[in-house]
Design a protein around this motif. Structure first.
Motif, mmCIF file in Angstrom:
data_model
loop_
_atom_site.group_PDB
_atom_site.id
_atom_site.type_symbol
_atom_site.label_atom_id
_atom_site.label_comp_id
_atom_site.label_asym_id
_atom_site.label_seq_id
_atom_site.Cartn_x
_atom_site.Cartn_y
_atom_site.Cartn_z
ATOM 1 N N PRO A 169 32.676 6.629 22.492
ATOM 2 C CA PRO A 169 31.278 6.970 22.716
ATOM 3 C C PRO A 169 30.228 6.026 22.671
ATOM 4 O O PRO A 169 29.421 5.849 23.492
ATOM 5 N N VAL A 170 30.615 5.099 21.804
ATOM 6 C CA VAL A 170 29.587 3.837 21.267
ATOM 7 C C VAL A 170 29.579 2.933 22.436
ATOM 8 O O VAL A 170 28.477 2.521 22.839
ATOM 9 N N TYR A 171 30.628 2.670 22.936
ATOM 10 C CA TYR A 171 30.697 1.701 24.288
ATOM 11 C C TYR A 171 30.386 2.111 25.487
ATOM 12 O O TYR A 171 29.422 1.638 25.988
ATOM 13 N N LEU A 172 30.234 3.500 25.739
ATOM 14 C CA LEU A 172 30.010 4.394 27.016
ATOM 15 C C LEU A 172 28.235 4.463 26.735
ATOM 16 O O LEU A 172 27.683 4.268 27.799
ATOM 17 N N LYS A 173 27.875 4.682 25.587
ATOM 18 C CA LYS A 173 26.337 4.682 25.549
ATOM 19 C C LYS A 173 25.785 3.230 25.771
ATOM 20 O O LYS A 173 24.713 3.263 26.445
ATOM 21 N N ALA A 174 26.364 2.251 25.440
ATOM 22 C CA ALA A 174 25.730 0.723 25.620
ATOM 23 C C ALA A 174 25.877 0.491 27.130
ATOM 24 O O ALA A 174 25.227 -0.265 27.764
ATOM 25 N N ARG A 175 27.219 0.803 27.643
ATOM 26 C CA ARG A 175 27.520 0.042 29.004
ATOM 27 C C ARG A 175 27.308 1.140 30.144
ATOM 28 O O ARG A 175 27.631 0.665 31.287
ATOM 29 N N GLY A 176 27.335 2.501 30.166
ATOM 30 C CA GLY A 176 27.374 3.504 30.844
ATOM 31 C C GLY A 176 28.548 3.853 31.234
ATOM 32 O O GLY A 176 29.731 3.359 30.759
ATOM 33 N N VAL A 177 28.750 5.266 31.993
ATOM 34 C CA VAL A 177 29.875 5.620 32.251
ATOM 35 C C VAL A 177 30.080 5.559 33.733
ATOM 36 O O VAL A 177 29.426 5.826 34.512
ATOM 37 N N PRO A 178 31.439 4.811 34.045
ATOM 38 C CA PRO A 178 31.643 4.365 35.411
ATOM 39 C C PRO A 178 31.957 5.712 36.437
ATOM 40 O O PRO A 178 32.496 6.680 35.950
ATOM 41 N N LYS A 179 31.540 5.736 37.379
ATOM 42 C CA LYS A 179 31.794 6.615 38.465
ATOM 43 C C LYS A 179 32.939 6.544 39.313
ATOM 44 O O LYS A 179 33.454 7.302 39.963
ATOM 45 N N HIS A 180 33.284 5.014 39.532
ATOM 46 C CA HIS A 180 34.182 4.659 40.450
ATOM 47 C C HIS A 180 35.035 3.473 39.799
ATOM 48 O O HIS A 180 34.388 2.584 39.178
ATOM 49 N N PRO A 181 36.387 3.129 39.934
ATOM 50 C CA PRO A 181 36.740 2.187 39.491
ATOM 51 C C PRO A 181 36.169 0.834 39.957
ATOM 52 O O PRO A 181 36.271 -0.207 39.134
ATOM 53 N N SER A 182 35.579 0.563 41.130
ATOM 54 C CA SER A 182 35.144 -0.581 41.581
ATOM 55 C C SER A 182 34.044 -1.117 40.496
ATOM 56 O O SER A 182 33.513 -2.402 40.553
ATOM 57 N N GLU A 183 33.261 -0.300 39.752
ATOM 58 C CA GLU A 183 32.352 -0.438 38.820
ATOM 59 C C GLU A 183 32.693 -1.374 37.708
ATOM 60 O O GLU A 183 32.053 -1.910 36.688
ATOM 61 N N LEU A 184 34.184 -1.244 37.436
ATOM 62 C CA LEU A 184 34.772 -2.086 36.474
ATOM 63 C C LEU A 184 34.730 -3.530 36.655
ATOM 64 O O LEU A 184 35.097 -4.418 35.846
ATOM 65 N N THR A 185 34.705 -3.876 37.854
ATOM 66 C CA THR A 185 34.549 -5.545 37.869
ATOM 67 C C THR A 185 33.242 -6.117 38.255
ATOM 68 O O THR A 185 32.247 -5.309 38.535
ATOM 69 N N ALA A 186 33.194 -7.294 38.005
ATOM 70 C CA ALA A 186 31.829 -8.014 38.197
ATOM 71 C C ALA A 186 31.485 -7.943 39.774
ATOM 72 O O ALA A 186 32.574 -7.999 40.664
ATOM 73 N N ARG A 187 30.159 -8.217 40.128
ATOM 74 C CA ARG A 187 29.996 -8.101 41.640
ATOM 75 C C ARG A 187 28.826 -8.835 42.220
ATOM 76 O O ARG A 187 28.130 -9.124 41.140
ATOM 77 N N ALA A 188 28.687 -9.353 43.137
ATOM 78 C CA ALA A 188 27.428 -10.186 43.629
ATOM 79 C C ALA A 188 26.349 -9.242 43.410
ATOM 80 O O ALA A 188 26.373 -8.112 43.922
ATOM 81 N N HIS A 189 25.229 -9.865 43.076
ATOM 82 C CA HIS A 189 23.885 -9.061 43.033
ATOM 83 C C HIS A 189 23.218 -8.883 44.330
ATOM 84 O O HIS A 189 22.637 -7.704 44.751
ATOM 85 N N GLY A 190 23.541 -9.614 45.320
ATOM 86 C CA GLY A 190 23.086 -9.540 46.631
ATOM 87 C C GLY A 190 23.507 -10.465 47.735
ATOM 88 O O GLY A 190 24.405 -11.616 47.456
ATOM 89 N N PRO A 191 23.347 -10.580 48.946
ATOM 90 C CA PRO A 191 24.225 -11.425 49.829
ATOM 91 C C PRO A 191 23.742 -12.973 49.886
ATOM 92 O O PRO A 191 24.497 -13.776 50.041
ATOM 93 N N ALA A 192 22.325 -13.112 49.407
ATOM 94 C CA ALA A 192 21.856 -14.294 49.360
ATOM 95 C C ALA A 192 22.071 -14.643 47.853
ATOM 96 O O ALA A 192 21.370 -16.111 47.648
ATOM 97 N N ASP A 193 22.627 -14.057 47.107
ATOM 98 C CA ASP A 193 22.597 -14.151 45.519
ATOM 99 C C ASP A 193 23.893 -14.548 44.944
ATOM 100 O O ASP A 193 24.519 -13.829 45.058
#
Length: 316
Positions: A169-193
């Motif tokens: 629960p400590v981790y989930l409070k700090a980082r949030g609860v994922p709704k989809h497995p794709s949220e577990l990976t780093a992702r680009a902020h935007g097309p030009a970023d």
């Protein structure tokens, strides 16, 4: 010369590839092992073993002698067992190897029952998640998970284990609860970023054999995903991996039976419950080349009984 002891020593050296391993496995001083082999070779008038600085290997004459010596020792063991069937108790010693979390949470708590049933049958339990070579390390059987690729081994399936994806629960409070497995990976902020938005921190488990971390697996209907994610901490031992999850270091996958006590207390919470991972098969494994002794048969049957309550396969 004790020729029977010399035969046993020679067979163990041929299987392990080292005088030192044979000495350790048989609890015999190393100089005694060396002398027994020398006496046996002198008695036969031929060289059985080729010694180098790195390894011991059998000569062509030694290979032929090994096959006959191994069969003789197995026949003697079977003779002893047949003669001992009139005794009330099984006797002897078994060398068994098992993964850490299976040992600590399932097998070791049940061992007093085995000892009560067979007080003269002793178990030497090797506990680690390391992949071992049964023959060279003198192990009678292992409890091993995953699919088996070695067809020289005999395996009895004793359970299939479910997985859960979870975090504290400590981790989930700090980082949030994922709704989809794709949220577990780093992702680009935007097309030009080119900046990357961090995904979730993964409490990883890496192979002792390859050193590579195992990905998380997610199945839902026809969807199949493997997620590596950002492994902020990785271990190669299953009990330590559970401790990593409990510490709040990250999110990961572990066996349901291992997580259940902590889910009940609230120390862990499951996430992504609509996704599954294929069950993990467990086997008791022993070398096909070895005689399945009465004492090993007793232990294998008992292990199947012990693991039956943890089997997550649907009833047949």
């Amino acid at each position: 010369m004790d020729q029977l002891l010399a035969l046993r020593v020679f067979v163990r050296i041929a299987e392990s590839g080292a005088f030192s391993k044979a000495a350790d496995a048989m609890n015999i001083p190393r100089p005694t092992v060396t002398k027994l082999v020398q006496d046996l070779e002198r008695h036969l008038g031929t060289r059985l073993l080729q010694r180098t600085t790195r390894r011991v290997s059998v000569t062509p004459e030694g290979a032929a002698y090994y096959e006959r010596a191994r069969r003789l020792i197995e026949d003697l063991a079977e003779m002893d067992e047949l003669a001992a069937q009139t005794r009330a108790q099984a006797r002897g010693r078994l060398r068994v190897d098992v993964g850490s979390i299976l040992a600590n949470m399932i097998l070791i708590p049940a061992l007093p029952d085995f000892r009560a049933r067979h007080p003269e049958l002793h178990v030497d339990l090797g506990v680690s998640d390391r992949h071992i070579d049964l023959i060279s390390e003198g192990v009678d059987c292992v409890i091993r998970g995953g699919e088996l690729a070695d067809n020289t081994l005999v395996a009895r399936r004793i359970a299939d284990l479910d997985w859960v994806t979870c975090a504290s629960p400590v981790y989930l409070k700090a980082r949030g609860v994922p709704k989809h497995p794709s949220e577990l990976t780093a992702r680009a902020h935007g097309p030009a970023d080119r900046a990357r938005v961090p995904g979730h921190a993964i409490a990883g488990y890496f192979s002792s054999l390859t050193g590579r971390a195992f990905p998380l697996e997610f199945h839902r209907g026809d969807e199949r995903l493997q997620i590596a994610g950002e492994a902020v901490m990785a271990v190669n031992e299953s009990t330590a991996h559970l401790s990593t999850l409990l510490s709040g270091a990250g999110l990961g996958q572990t066996f349901r039976f291992a997580a259940t006590p902590h889910l009940q207390t609230g120390a862990l919470r499951t996430v992504l419950d609509d996704w599954t991972r294929p069950r993990h098969p467990l086997h008791v494994v022993y070398p096909a080349s070895r005689h399945l002794s009465a004492k090993l048969r007793l232990f294998v049957d008992w292990v199947a009984e012990v693991f039956a309550p943890f089997d997550d396969r649907p009833p047949r």
